[in-house]
Design a protein around this motif. Sequence first.
Motif, PDB file in Angstrom:
ATOM      1  N   ASP A 170       0.868  -1.108  -0.061  1.00  0.00           N
ATOM      2  CA  ASP A 170      -0.110  -0.027  -0.136  1.00  0.00           C
ATOM      3  C   ASP A 170       0.938   1.301  -0.031  1.00  0.00           C
ATOM      4  O   ASP A 170       2.052   1.051   0.396  1.00  0.00           O
ATOM      5  CB  ASP A 170      -0.738   0.031   1.209  1.00  0.00           C
ATOM      6  CG  ASP A 170      -0.372  -0.090   2.728  1.00  0.00           C
ATOM      7  OD1 ASP A 170       0.216   1.181   3.191  1.00  0.00           O
ATOM      8  OD2 ASP A 170       0.381  -1.100   2.959  1.00  0.00           O
ATOM      9  N   GLU A 195      -6.325   7.004  -9.230  1.00  0.00           N
ATOM     10  CA  GLU A 195      -6.090   5.731  -8.416  1.00  0.00           C
ATOM     11  C   GLU A 195      -6.052   4.662  -9.230  1.00  0.00           C
ATOM     12  O   GLU A 195      -5.081   3.815  -9.016  1.00  0.00           O
ATOM     13  CB  GLU A 195      -6.965   6.024  -7.325  1.00  0.00           C
ATOM     14  CG  GLU A 195      -6.653   6.694  -6.246  1.00  0.00           C
ATOM     15  CD  GLU A 195      -7.418   6.407  -4.986  1.00  0.00           C
ATOM     16  OE1 GLU A 195      -8.343   5.531  -4.962  1.00  0.00           O
ATOM     17  OE2 GLU A 195      -7.318   7.211  -3.746  1.00  0.00           O
ATOM     18  N   SER A 198      -3.009   4.508 -11.264  1.00  0.00           N
ATOM     19  CA  SER A 198      -1.739   4.135 -10.300  1.00  0.00           C
ATOM     20  C   SER A 198      -1.673   2.716  -9.977  1.00  0.00           C
ATOM     21  O   SER A 198      -0.523   2.095 -10.078  1.00  0.00           O
ATOM     22  CB  SER A 198      -1.828   4.892  -8.969  1.00  0.00           C
ATOM     23  OG  SER A 198      -2.047   6.541  -9.358  1.00  0.00           O
ATOM     24  N   VAL A 199      -2.735   1.821  -9.653  1.00  0.00           N
ATOM     25  CA  VAL A 199      -2.776   0.605  -9.526  1.00  0.00           C
ATOM     26  C   VAL A 199      -2.215   0.087 -10.599  1.00  0.00           C
ATOM     27  O   VAL A 199      -1.364  -1.059 -10.498  1.00  0.00           O
ATOM     28  CB  VAL A 199      -4.038   0.052  -9.146  1.00  0.00           C
ATOM     29  CG1 VAL A 199      -4.036  -1.475  -8.916  1.00  0.00           C
ATOM     30  CG2 VAL A 199      -4.398   0.578  -7.877  1.00  0.00           C
ATOM     31  N   ASN A 203       1.627  -2.302 -10.797  1.00  0.00           N
ATOM     32  CA  ASN A 203       1.468  -3.792 -11.391  1.00  0.00           C
ATOM     33  C   ASN A 203       2.385  -3.816 -12.304  1.00  0.00           C
ATOM     34  O   ASN A 203       3.109  -4.817 -12.522  1.00  0.00           O
ATOM     35  CB  ASN A 203      -0.226  -4.008 -11.767  1.00  0.00           C
ATOM     36  CG  ASN A 203       0.004  -5.229 -12.250  1.00  0.00           C
ATOM     37  OD1 ASN A 203      -0.148  -6.214 -11.332  1.00  0.00           O
ATOM     38  ND2 ASN A 203      -0.173  -5.562 -13.517  1.00  0.00           N
ATOM     39  N   ASP A 209      -1.413  -6.295  -6.746  1.00  0.00           N
ATOM     40  CA  ASP A 209      -2.607  -6.081  -6.165  1.00  0.00           C
ATOM     41  C   ASP A 209      -2.281  -5.079  -5.026  1.00  0.00           C
ATOM     42  O   ASP A 209      -2.352  -5.164  -3.822  1.00  0.00           O
ATOM     43  CB  ASP A 209      -2.717  -7.430  -5.083  1.00  0.00           C
ATOM     44  CG  ASP A 209      -3.082  -8.619  -6.230  1.00  0.00           C
ATOM     45  OD1 ASP A 209      -3.891  -8.215  -7.169  1.00  0.00           O
ATOM     46  OD2 ASP A 209      -2.833  -9.653  -5.891  1.00  0.00           O
ATOM     47  N   ALA A 210      -1.662  -4.019  -5.418  1.00  0.00           N
ATOM     48  CA  ALA A 210      -1.384  -2.730  -4.568  1.00  0.00           C
ATOM     49  C   ALA A 210      -2.556  -1.968  -4.193  1.00  0.00           C
ATOM     50  O   ALA A 210      -3.459  -1.765  -4.825  1.00  0.00           O
ATOM     51  CB  ALA A 210      -0.289  -1.882  -5.224  1.00  0.00           C
ATOM     52  N   GLN A 211      -2.745  -1.338  -3.060  1.00  0.00           N
ATOM     53  CA  GLN A 211      -3.787  -0.519  -2.524  1.00  0.00           C
ATOM     54  C   GLN A 211      -3.186   0.888  -2.633  1.00  0.00           C
ATOM     55  O   GLN A 211      -1.872   1.279  -1.777  1.00  0.00           O
ATOM     56  CB  GLN A 211      -4.194  -0.858  -1.162  1.00  0.00           C
ATOM     57  CG  GLN A 211      -4.857  -2.401  -1.098  1.00  0.00           C
ATOM     58  CD  GLN A 211      -5.981  -2.429  -1.775  1.00  0.00           C
ATOM     59  OE1 GLN A 211      -6.847  -1.416  -1.997  1.00  0.00           O
ATOM     60  NE2 GLN A 211      -6.542  -3.492  -2.290  1.00  0.00           N
ATOM     61  N   VAL A 212      -3.752   1.809  -3.571  1.00  0.00           N
ATOM     62  CA  VAL A 212      -3.201   3.115  -3.825  1.00  0.00           C
ATOM     63  C   VAL A 212      -4.152   4.190  -2.992  1.00  0.00           C
ATOM     64  O   VAL A 212      -5.303   4.194  -3.420  1.00  0.00           O
ATOM     65  CB  VAL A 212      -2.843   3.355  -4.939  1.00  0.00           C
ATOM     66  CG1 VAL A 212      -2.126   4.896  -5.457  1.00  0.00           C
ATOM     67  CG2 VAL A 212      -1.688   2.357  -5.760  1.00  0.00           C
TER      68      VAL A 212
END
Length: 286
Positions: A170, A195, A198-199, A203, A209-212
């Motif tokens: 994150d 957002e 940005s994910v 990637n 599987d990032a949380q931005v």
Amino acid sequence: MKFSLPFFSRGKSMSEYQGKTYQDAVLKAQQDLNKPQAELTITVVDPGRRGLFGLGARPVKIEAVVKKVVEPATPTLSSSPEEVAPVQQEDPAEQTPQLIEEPVATEQPEGNPEGAPDGQLSPAEIAARHEQNLHRMSAAATKLVDYLEQAYRALGVDVSATVQSSGAKDVTIELNAPTPGRVIGYHGRRINAFEVLSVAFLNYQGVKDAQVTLDSEGYRAKRAQTITRIGERAVTDVIASGQAVFLDPMPARERKLLHKQLEDNPNVKTYSQGREPFRSVVIAPK
């Protein structure tokens, strides 16, 4: 001291071709060398990339060379049988027996074997992997800051992006600008869209599987208060009418806030419907 070139680099002249796609580059090679694709040896130098909003795009680069046709050698036959040497066969008694080497089992080091599942990793290995993930996210977040500034600048908005916090999966980035409204957009649509981009960017950088979270001038906290008031009004309407209330489409973060807010309410239930980016929350009577 002299160094000779590798054998495969002699006698062949590789030509480089570029194209928007792989097929475009191959077509240019066919036209230049006047050969079909089946008669060319093609090596991809750079697969290229499309980029996001046209930023960071690169053409596809290939090297092409005409395949060398090797003619099979014609076997020569002896003119007289006397020239053919007889084949001598060994006496079975004189044959030397061949030793068959048995594979030696290598001793595995103590601890977890390489490629073991996460549940079998030692605490030291887990800590090392976590440190690698932190380093990967930190490097990717730095690149993401540059991307966001360039993307907003392409829209005519001068933005200064700063990483507020980051973990293994994150990251929170503050977007500062003289005109925060142009950063956020109508009902947060622009900042929410960035957002999503940005994910995808993270990637591409190897962070899955990032949380931005993108924020500007405390917008996220103010929006959370607004979502709470929307939920309270919707509950009142549902109880009064006895019918479900369909809210406007919201990003996943805001839908999660509503579900959490109303999960213990004895009079209503909530669920989401639709597909992104038009997925919305429905508040219905129990």
